[in-house]
Scaffold this active site. Structure first.
Site, mmCIF file in Angstrom:
data_model
loop_
_atom_site.group_PDB
_atom_site.id
_atom_site.type_symbol
_atom_site.label_atom_id
_atom_site.label_comp_id
_atom_site.label_asym_id
_atom_site.label_seq_id
_atom_site.Cartn_x
_atom_site.Cartn_y
_atom_site.Cartn_z
ATOM 1 N N HIS A 105 0.754 -1.203 -0.051
ATOM 2 C CA HIS A 105 -0.149 0.041 -0.014
ATOM 3 C C HIS A 105 0.560 1.418 0.083
ATOM 4 C CE1 HIS A 105 -4.268 -1.365 1.144
ATOM 5 N NE2 HIS A 105 -3.618 -2.377 0.348
ATOM 6 N N TRP A 244 -8.347 -16.697 1.092
ATOM 7 C CA TRP A 244 -8.175 -16.917 -0.541
ATOM 8 C C TRP A 244 -8.073 -18.529 -0.459
ATOM 9 C CZ3 TRP A 244 -6.534 -12.039 0.976
ATOM 10 C CH2 TRP A 244 -6.811 -10.992 0.350
#
Length: 346
Positions: A105, A244
Site C-alpha cells: 500500500h 483465499w
C-alpha cells in the site's frame, strides 16, 4: 529458502489467518488514454481528492550508501524475530501478512505521470495516508514497526516499510527478494491524496488501467496478485471477508490453483459488496476473478499454477519494481539478498 515454517510462526492456526492486499486487490497494466487513467481511481473511497496532478517529474534520487549487508541483515533479523515472538496477533495470524500489505500500500500510491506518492518518501507515517480508508488495519503494522525504528533511527520510513515486506515474504517461505536502501523521508505536504489504492470490486479493464499508472504489464500484474495466497480479508477493514485458500501463512502458488480448480459462486456479503465464495469458506475478490475471465490474463494464471518456480521468479522481479518505482539508486546502493532466520540457524 528454509522449508521449516514452524520456527517463525510456531503456533499459527492456519484456519484463522488474515491479511495482505485485502481491501485493495492488485490490478494490471495497459497503454490507456488519459480518460482510462482517470477511471482507474478508487471512486468508492469517499476521501478521494480530484485535485489535478503536476507535470511529469524526475525520479527521486536515493541517498548514496556504502554496501553493507551486515548492517541491514541486523534490521531484517530484528523484524523477523519480532514476527516470530508476537505470533498471537489476530488469532495467531502473526504480523507477516499485514507487513506485506503495508509495503504494497505504501508503494501502490505511486503515480508514473508525476512521480508522486510511492515507496520513496515514507509518507504513510502522516495522518492523511494512515487514515485513508483503503489502509484500514495497517495501523497495527505501523505500530509493530515502531520499536524497530526506535532501535534504528537512521533507517528511513520508506526503507523500513519496504524491508519489512521483504522480510515477511521470505520468512513465509517465499522467494528471496533483492532489496536496496536509500529511500529518504519526505515532508508531510508530499503525501499523496487518498483514492490511489485500487477498488477490488472492479473488472479486468479496471485492473489493467490501474496498473498502467504503476508501469506494470500483464505478466507482472498476475504475479503480484499471487500474494493473495497469504492471509484473508477482513470485513471491518476492506468490506470483504474470508481467506483465499487453506495455506494462508505460506507463500505458494496456491492462489492460481484455487482460481482455476475451485467452484466459485458470486454472493453479496454482509457489507453489501460482491465477492466470490466456495464451499470451503474461501473467497475471491472480483479483481481476482478478472484474471480467469480475461483471455490475456488466463494463460499466465495457468502457467503460474503449473510452475511455482516460474511464479516465484516473476513475483520477485515485479515486487522489486513495486518497491523501487520512481527511485534512482546510485551504483553504490547494490541489492542486498537477506538470509532467513532458518538459514542462519536463529
Amino acid at each position: 529458502m528454509s522449508t521449516t515454517f514452524g520456527n517463525v510462526f510456531r503456533r499459527v492456526n492456519v484456519k484463522t489467518l488474515s491479511f495482505i492486499v485485502g481491501a485493495g486487490a492488485l490490478a494490471g497494466s495497459a497503454t490507456g488514454t488519459v480518460m482510462e487513467y482517470q477511471d482507474m481511481r478508487n471512486y468508492n473511497n469517499r476521501n478521494y481528492n480530484k485535485q489535478k496532478l503536476a507535470a511529469l517529474a524526475a525520479a527521486h534520487v536515493a541517498a548514496k550508501e556504502k554496501y553493507d549487508v551486515a548492517k541491514y541483515q541486523k534490521v531484517y533479523n530484528d523484524i523477523a524475530l519480532k514476527i516470530r515472538d508476537e505470533d498471537e496477533y489476530d488469532d495467531f495470524i502473526g504480523y507477516g501478512p499485514v507487513l506485506v500489505r503495508l509495503a504494497w500500500h505504501c508503494a501502490g500510491t505511486w503515480d508514473a505521470k508525476d512521480n508522486t506518492g510511492g515507496p520513496y518518501g515514507g509518507t504513510y507515517r502522516f495522518a492523511m495516508e494512515t487514515n485513508d480508508p483503503s489502509n484500514n488495519g495497517l495501523q497495527n503494522a505501523a505500530k509493530f514497526l515502531e520499536p524497530i525504528h526506535e532501535k534504528y533511527p537512521w533507517l528511513s520510513h520508506g526503507d523500513l516499510y519496504s524491508l519489512a515486506g521483504v522480510t515477511a515474504i521470505q520468512e513465509m517461505q517465499g522467494p528471496t527478494i533483492p532489496w536496496r536502501s536509500g529511500r529518504v523521508d519526505q515532508p508531510e505536504d508530499t503525501t499523496p491524496e487518498n483514492g490511489r489504492l485500487p477498488d477490488a470490486s472492479k473488472d479486468a479493464k479496471y485492473v489493467r488501467c490501474f496498473f498502467h499508472r504503476l508501469n506494470f504489464e500483464d505478466r507482472q500484474v498476475v504475479a503480484l496478485l499471487g500474494a493473495h495466497a497469504l492471509g484473508k480479508t477482513h470485513l471491518k477493514n476492506s468490506g470483504f471477508e474470508g481467506p483465499w485458500g487453506a495455506a494462508t501463512n505460506i507463500f505458494t502458488n496456491e492462489f492460481y490453483n484455487n482460481l482455476l480448480n475451485e467452484k466459485w459462486d458470486l454472493i453479496t456479503n454482509d457489507a453489501g459488496n460482491k465477492q466470490y465464495v466456495n464451499d470451503k469458506g474461501w473467497m475471491m475478490l472480483p479483481t481476482d476473478m478478472a484474471l480467469v475471465q480475461d483471455p490475456k490474463y488466463l494463460p499466465i494464471v495457468k502457467e503460474f499454477a503449473n510452475d511455482q518456480d516460474t511464479f516465484f521468479k516473476e513475483f520477485t522481479k515485479a515486487f522489486v519494481v513495486l518497491l523501487e518505482n520512481g527511485i534512482d539508486f546510485p551504483q553504490e546502493n547494490k541489492p542486498i539478498k537477506f538470509k532467513t532466520l532458518d538459514a542462519q540457524d536463529l
